[in-house]
Structures are given as C-alpha cells and as structure tokens.
Motif scaffolding. Sequence first.
Motif, PDB file in Angstrom:
ATOM      1  N   ASP A  62      47.643 110.658 -42.540  1.00 45.83           N
ATOM      2  CA  ASP A  62      48.889 111.374 -42.268  1.00 45.83           C
ATOM      3  C   ASP A  62      48.797 112.716 -42.995  1.00 45.83           C
ATOM      4  O   ASP A  62      48.866 112.769 -44.214  1.00 45.83           O
ATOM      5  CB  ASP A  62      50.041 110.504 -42.811  1.00 45.83           C
ATOM      6  CG  ASP A  62      51.372 111.216 -42.925  1.00 45.83           C
ATOM      7  OD1 ASP A  62      51.632 112.114 -42.106  1.00 45.83           O
ATOM      8  OD2 ASP A  62      52.159 110.839 -43.818  1.00 45.83           O
ATOM      9  N   VAL A  63      48.580 113.786 -42.237  1.00 45.39           N
ATOM     10  CA  VAL A  63      48.372 115.111 -42.832  1.00 45.39           C
ATOM     11  C   VAL A  63      49.697 115.884 -42.849  1.00 45.39           C
ATOM     12  O   VAL A  63      50.273 116.163 -41.797  1.00 45.39           O
ATOM     13  CB  VAL A  63      47.281 115.892 -42.062  1.00 45.39           C
ATOM     14  CG1 VAL A  63      47.200 117.333 -42.545  1.00 45.39           C
ATOM     15  CG2 VAL A  63      45.933 115.207 -42.211  1.00 45.39           C
ATOM     16  N   VAL A  74      46.027 122.778 -36.722  1.00 50.42           N
ATOM     17  CA  VAL A  74      46.240 121.378 -36.312  1.00 50.42           C
ATOM     18  C   VAL A  74      45.012 120.803 -35.603  1.00 50.42           C
ATOM     19  O   VAL A  74      44.670 119.631 -35.807  1.00 50.42           O
ATOM     20  CB  VAL A  74      47.509 121.190 -35.439  1.00 50.42           C
ATOM     21  CG1 VAL A  74      48.761 121.436 -36.247  1.00 50.42           C
ATOM     22  CG2 VAL A  74      47.498 122.054 -34.214  1.00 50.42           C
ATOM     23  N   GLU A  75      44.319 121.618 -34.825  1.00 57.21           N
ATOM     24  CA  GLU A  75      43.167 121.085 -34.098  1.00 57.21           C
ATOM     25  C   GLU A  75      42.065 120.635 -35.068  1.00 57.21           C
ATOM     26  O   GLU A  75      41.467 119.573 -34.893  1.00 57.21           O
ATOM     27  CB  GLU A  75      42.634 122.125 -33.111  1.00 57.21           C
ATOM     28  CG  GLU A  75      41.590 121.530 -32.190  1.00 57.21           C
ATOM     29  CD  GLU A  75      41.278 122.445 -31.006  1.00 57.21           C
ATOM     30  OE1 GLU A  75      41.960 123.466 -30.813  1.00 57.21           O
ATOM     31  OE2 GLU A  75      40.332 122.103 -30.273  1.00 57.21           O
ATOM     32  N   ILE A  85      50.155 114.274 -37.851  1.00 55.46           N
ATOM     33  CA  ILE A  85      50.204 115.604 -38.468  1.00 55.46           C
ATOM     34  C   ILE A  85      51.656 116.068 -38.461  1.00 55.46           C
ATOM     35  O   ILE A  85      52.323 116.039 -37.419  1.00 55.46           O
ATOM     36  CB  ILE A  85      49.339 116.643 -37.707  1.00 55.46           C
ATOM     37  CG1 ILE A  85      47.850 116.256 -37.746  1.00 55.46           C
ATOM     38  CG2 ILE A  85      49.529 118.044 -38.302  1.00 55.46           C
ATOM     39  CD1 ILE A  85      46.930 117.189 -36.948  1.00 55.46           C
ATOM     40  N   SER A  86      52.140 116.488 -39.631  1.00 52.58           N
ATOM     41  CA  SER A  86      53.479 117.065 -39.684  1.00 52.58           C
ATOM     42  C   SER A  86      53.401 118.488 -40.229  1.00 52.58           C
ATOM     43  O   SER A  86      52.489 118.829 -40.971  1.00 52.58           O
ATOM     44  CB  SER A  86      54.401 116.215 -40.564  1.00 52.58           C
ATOM     45  OG  SER A  86      53.900 116.141 -41.878  1.00 52.58           O
ATOM     46  N   LEU A 106      46.702 116.630 -28.645  1.00 58.63           N
ATOM     47  CA  LEU A 106      45.439 116.259 -29.297  1.00 58.63           C
ATOM     48  C   LEU A 106      45.348 114.747 -29.512  1.00 58.63           C
ATOM     49  O   LEU A 106      44.393 114.253 -30.109  1.00 58.63           O
ATOM     50  CB  LEU A 106      45.324 116.977 -30.651  1.00 58.63           C
ATOM     51  CG  LEU A 106      45.233 118.505 -30.577  1.00 58.63           C
ATOM     52  CD1 LEU A 106      45.559 119.134 -31.930  1.00 58.63           C
ATOM     53  CD2 LEU A 106      43.843 118.938 -30.107  1.00 58.63           C
ATOM     54  N   GLY A 107      46.361 114.027 -29.040  1.00 55.97           N
ATOM     55  CA  GLY A 107      46.375 112.571 -29.213  1.00 55.97           C
ATOM     56  C   GLY A 107      46.776 112.149 -30.613  1.00 55.97           C
ATOM     57  O   GLY A 107      46.486 111.048 -31.060  1.00 55.97           O
TER      58      GLY A 107
END
Length: 215
Positions: A62-63, A74-75, A85-86, A106-107
């Motif tokens: 969890d980033v 994000v990629e 990702i938040s 990006l799933g």
Amino acid sequence: MVQIAPSILAADFLHLEKDVETVNAYADIFHLDIMDGTFVPNISFGFPVVEAIARKAEKPLDVHLMIVHPEKYVERFAQAGAAMISFHYEAAREQTAAILEQIRSLGVKAGLVINPDCPVQEIFPYLGQVDFVLLMSVFAGFGGQKFIPESLERIRAVRAQLDLLGHPEVPIEVDGGIGPANAAAVVAAGASILVAGSSVFKAPSPAEAIARMRG
Ligand code: DX5
Ligand code: ZN
C-alpha cells in the motif's frame, strides 16, 4: 474485518528483512510512505526500497504518496509492486478524478488521502471513484505523532457518506498515532484498515501489538 497495515517508515532500515518478516507473519498490508520534501517537509525512501520489500513481501503493498505531481510516479510504483496507491487530494485538486482513473487503469486500487485540516466534504464528489479512502489522523510528514481525537468524527462522516452513496464495501484507512490504546475507537467510528508505525515496530513485541489492535 480489521486489517493492520504496519508503516515501514518506523522499521529498522538496517534490518529491514526482519521487519518485513514481521508483517508477513502477523499483519495484513505493507504501508509504504513516500515523501518528497516538497509536499511534506520530510524525505523518506523511494523505488529501490519499495522494490526490495516487494521481493520479500507476501502481503499487498500500500503506497501512500505524500508528493507533488503524483501522476508522474503512479506507474512506476505500480511496476514496483504496489497493489494499492493513494495520493493527497491537496496535491491533486482538479486532477483528482483523472489520477484515480490512472491508478485504476494500472490494475491498482486507488485511494484518496486528506490531511486533518481538509474538510471531509471536499472529497465527497470522488467517493464513487475510489477503492479506499485514507484519512490522516496526524499531519502527513512524520511518524510518531499523537493521534488527533477529532479524527473520529471525520471517520464517522466519511463512513456515513460512503454508505449513503451505496458504497458500504469501500474501506476507510486511518493513518497516524494509532496503537492498541485507540484502535477499537477508530474501528468503532467506521475504519477497517489501521496504519500503525511506531506502535508496531517500536513495541517490545510487534506481534503482540498487532494482535491487540485486532481487538
Ligand atoms: C505519516 C505517515 C504515517 C506514519 C505513521 O506521514 O503517513 O504512515 O508512518 O506512523 P505512526 O503510526 O508512528 O504515527
Ligand atoms: Zn502513511
């Protein structure tokens, strides 16, 4: 079900493998704080550390991005192994919807974060587009701060709005100053993912601290 997400910011970076094993064995999610020294007045760690943790992690990463221009990164965090990702609404503003969509494409599960001084109503327009909401219960930037009690009311307000909009499955994650002493109150208010840094990694027994937070 309550999920415990130890924050690696509080880990022992000289013995990171040991702390990764603690999360694998006793917790549910790896919470990884990315700070850029601009959005917040602190710098944490970046891609090489996230990639190293990903090689050993048996639980989702969890980033939590505390950075300006989250859309630029994000990629790469998705490639590094992030499952969630938040990013901060305060850093994204009118780009919020586009970045949520970018993360989902990006799933990866997309989360929106706000600091304690941002009115919760500001993120209400995006609640149909998030996979989780991250409410800060301290100001983003540093581990080891004291939980802000007014956060409980904010959790209740976001929980009520998610339910009202027909998204009871969207979890609320809470981050900052959480430990065995206040975990039950945070869960009672409507959160189901508890980030905990100091209270896990600075505890004599991280396993026991995690067990106590599960209630
Ligand atoms: C603060 C970070 C938190 C922090 C939590 O900016 O987002 O994740 O590591 O640490 P504790 O649990 O020590 O408050
Ligand atoms: Zn965090």
